[in-house]
Design an enzyme around this catalytic site. Structure first.
Site, mmCIF file in Angstrom:
data_model
loop_
_atom_site.group_PDB
_atom_site.id
_atom_site.type_symbol
_atom_site.label_atom_id
_atom_site.label_comp_id
_atom_site.label_asym_id
_atom_site.label_seq_id
_atom_site.Cartn_x
_atom_site.Cartn_y
_atom_site.Cartn_z
ATOM 1 N N THR A 13 0.807 -1.065 0.137
ATOM 2 C CA THR A 13 -0.058 -0.015 -0.094
ATOM 3 C C THR A 13 0.965 1.291 0.063
ATOM 4 O OG1 THR A 13 -1.574 -1.364 1.501
ATOM 5 C CG2 THR A 13 -1.919 1.217 1.344
ATOM 6 N N ALA A 33 14.015 19.717 -4.042
ATOM 7 C CA ALA A 33 14.994 18.834 -3.510
ATOM 8 C C ALA A 33 16.172 18.992 -4.256
ATOM 9 C CB ALA A 33 14.929 17.338 -3.894
ATOM 10 N N LYS A 105 7.493 1.572 12.265
ATOM 11 C CA LYS A 105 7.808 2.154 13.723
ATOM 12 C C LYS A 105 8.071 1.052 14.708
ATOM 13 C CE LYS A 105 3.358 1.210 12.350
ATOM 14 N NZ LYS A 105 2.800 1.477 10.950
ATOM 15 N N GLU A 129 10.117 9.671 9.125
ATOM 16 C CA GLU A 129 8.896 10.600 9.379
ATOM 17 C C GLU A 129 7.370 9.759 9.268
ATOM 18 O OE1 GLU A 129 8.956 14.238 10.027
ATOM 19 O OE2 GLU A 129 6.908 13.116 10.713
ATOM 20 N N ILE A 136 1.336 13.301 8.946
ATOM 21 C CA ILE A 136 1.631 14.325 9.812
ATOM 22 C C ILE A 136 3.067 14.707 10.161
ATOM 23 C CG2 ILE A 136 1.075 15.488 12.047
ATOM 24 C CD1 ILE A 136 -1.463 13.782 12.275
ATOM 25 N N GLY A 187 -7.903 -0.424 4.740
ATOM 26 C CA GLY A 187 -6.480 -0.282 4.596
ATOM 27 C C GLY A 187 -5.769 0.331 5.630
ATOM 28 N N GLU A 190 -3.116 -2.740 10.638
ATOM 29 C CA GLU A 190 -1.916 -3.306 10.511
ATOM 30 C C GLU A 190 -2.131 -4.730 9.907
ATOM 31 O OE1 GLU A 190 1.484 -2.137 11.190
ATOM 32 O OE2 GLU A 190 -0.195 -0.288 10.943
ATOM 33 N N LYS A 205 4.564 4.100 18.386
ATOM 34 C CA LYS A 205 4.846 5.485 18.057
ATOM 35 C C LYS A 205 5.176 6.576 19.000
ATOM 36 C CE LYS A 205 1.599 4.407 14.227
ATOM 37 N NZ LYS A 205 0.306 4.409 13.698
HETATM 38 N N1 HSE Z 1 -2.246 0.636 11.613
HETATM 39 C C1 HSE Z 1 -1.996 1.951 11.699
HETATM 40 C C2 HSE Z 1 -2.959 2.821 12.028
HETATM 41 C C3 HSE Z 1 -1.344 2.299 10.247
HETATM 42 O O1 HSE Z 1 -4.375 2.330 12.199
HETATM 43 O O2 HSE Z 1 -2.877 3.920 12.491
HETATM 44 C C4 HSE Z 1 -0.476 3.421 10.641
HETATM 45 O O3 HSE Z 1 0.516 3.216 11.344
#
Ligand code: HSE
Length: 436
Positions: A13, A33, A105, A129, A136, A187, A190, A205
């Protein structure tokens, strides 16, 4: 200028989004860039699917090793996810002297300390990032924009799946299982959704946010993690009656004797901005001594929002290779020679929609006359509201909302409407933007 050559590990994705946005916005990205950023090789186990996505634009290989060992490649983008092969390939890429960009992450939160040490030895960048809050730019904000501050706490809705589930359950009274399936189909979730609903994804995170906020090593194992699986619908309702909403928050605070790092469902006042972050959206509040409280809001998951962060890291790496300060950090974000000649338009050429308030004589045909003149100028009406005239009054307010039109057309129409004998006062015009 010499292009930066990128090898992409995994074209799922986010990989696909990265590939497509980079191609679509290539001209604009070069202006920022200072050089082209080209994905030259893509590694994916599903070679046929990957080839169908990239067409003639890149070579497709089945093994990531062919990417990390390729001397032509400057930067490796790891979008495989997980700890296994992703970690192995990232380490090999760093050992081969390549910069690395990742959205992983879990890998950064759990193994970041060793990965950064290795990268420092090899003099390469590891950029992530996209690992926190998707599109964000919270990492850049903590690392750069807020660097004057002593950060006191950060609280975030940093898992879109659980926020989507909580919002839908509260709003529509849907079941947990039903909404989880929807989130997966959209989508957001995870590959293993337990990471979302048990709070691990948010904890990964939050761990990264804590380190960027307080300058501490990554300490994922120390994080308190509680997901939403035990949360009951009745508690969502009771909280609401008391003026609160329940959100899964990632929280980190600097206190006298240490740092709090926790993820759990949390009551927040219903009227607060963060309580109104709904659906799969993410938001991060940062409270710091100089700036006060700031709030960052946006899409925390999905193909192109996450690609946006991946590509921003690639732009940073491309700029790093420039020699002068003006090129490394272009003053206006675009390289000086790329500043375009586009001019700010005069208001007459601006396109927007309008709120009009007309003080009118309360008599037959006035509305028809006004709307007729608007139609003559090709202005379409969105809504009309006429206040009932108060008793004994012969005039009233007519409120009109219009659809978009060019301001010159609105000026033309108003020039005809204002002098009508039935218009009793200067027309009030306020421009309107839906911002949707
Ligand atoms: N599974 C994560 C979420 C996707 O739902 O925020 C992005 O890290």
């Amino acid at each position: 200028m010499k292009p930066i050559k990128v090898g992409l590990l995994g074209i799922g994705t986010v990989g696909r989004g990265t590939f497509e946005v980079l191609l679509r916005n290539q001209a604009e990205i070069i202006r920022r860039a200072g050089r082209p950023i080209e994905i030259t090789t893509v590694a994916d186990v599903d070679v046929a699917r990957a080839s169908a996505i990239v067409g003639q634009h890149a070579k497709v290989v089945a093994s990531g090793l062919d990417v990390v060992q390729d001397p032509e490649i400057d930067v490796v983008v790891e979008l495989i996810g997980g700890m296994g092969i992703a970690k192995e390939l990232m380490i090999k890429a760093i050992e081969a002297g390549k910069h690395v960009v990742t959205a992983n992450k879990a890998l950064i939160a759990v193994h970041g300390n060793e990965i950064f040490a290795l990268a420092a030895q090899r003099g390469v960048m590891v950029c992530f990032e996209a690992a926190v809050a998707g599109g964000i730019p919270i990492i850049k904000s903590l690392r750069e924009g807020l660097s004057a501050n002593k950060i006191q706490w950060v609280a975030g809705i940093i898992n879109g799946t659980t926020n989507f589930i909580l919002s839908e359950m509260r709003d529509k009274g849907l079941s947990f299982e039903h909404v989880l399936k929807q989130a997966q189909a959209l989508g957001y979730a995870e590959a293993d959704p337990t990471f979302d609903i048990e709070g691990n994804d948010a904890a990964h995170k939050a761990t990264i946010i804590a380190s960027l906020s307080f300058g501490v090593a990554l300490q994922y194992k120390q994080a308190f993690v509680q997901g939403i699986t035990q949360l009951q619908a009745q508690d969502i309702r009771y909280a609401e009656q008391l003026g609160y909403r329940i959100k899964l928050l990632g929280l980190t605070k600097r206190v006298e004797n240490g740092i709090e790092l926790r993820v759990h469902p949390c009551l927040v006042p219903s009227k607060s901005l963060i309580a109104n972050v709904e659906g799969a959206m993410n938001a991060v509040m940062v409270h710091a001594d100089a700036v006060g409280t700031t709030l960052f809001y946006g899409k925390g998951a999905g193909s192109e929002p996450t690609a946006s962060a991946v590509i921003a890291d690639l732009v940073d790496i491309a700029r790093l290779q420039s020699l002068t300060a003006a090129e490394r950090v272009p003053y206006l974000g675009f390289h000086p020679k790329e500043i375009s000649a586009l001019q700010v338009l005069p208001m007459s050429q601006v396109v927007t929609s309008y709120y009009l308030r007309l003080r009118v004589a309360d008599q037959t045909g006035v509305l028809a006359q006004v709307t007729g003149l608007l139609a003559e100028s090709q202005i379409s009406i969105d809504a009309v509201l006429q206040r009932a005239a108060s008793e004994g009054e012969s005039q009233t307010d007519l409120i009109i909302l219009t659809h978009h039109c060019q301001e010159s057309l609105m000026n033309e129409a108003l020039a005809k409407i204002q002098p009508l004998p039935s218009i009793l006062a200067p027309i009030v015009l306020i421009r309107k933007e839906e911002l949707s």
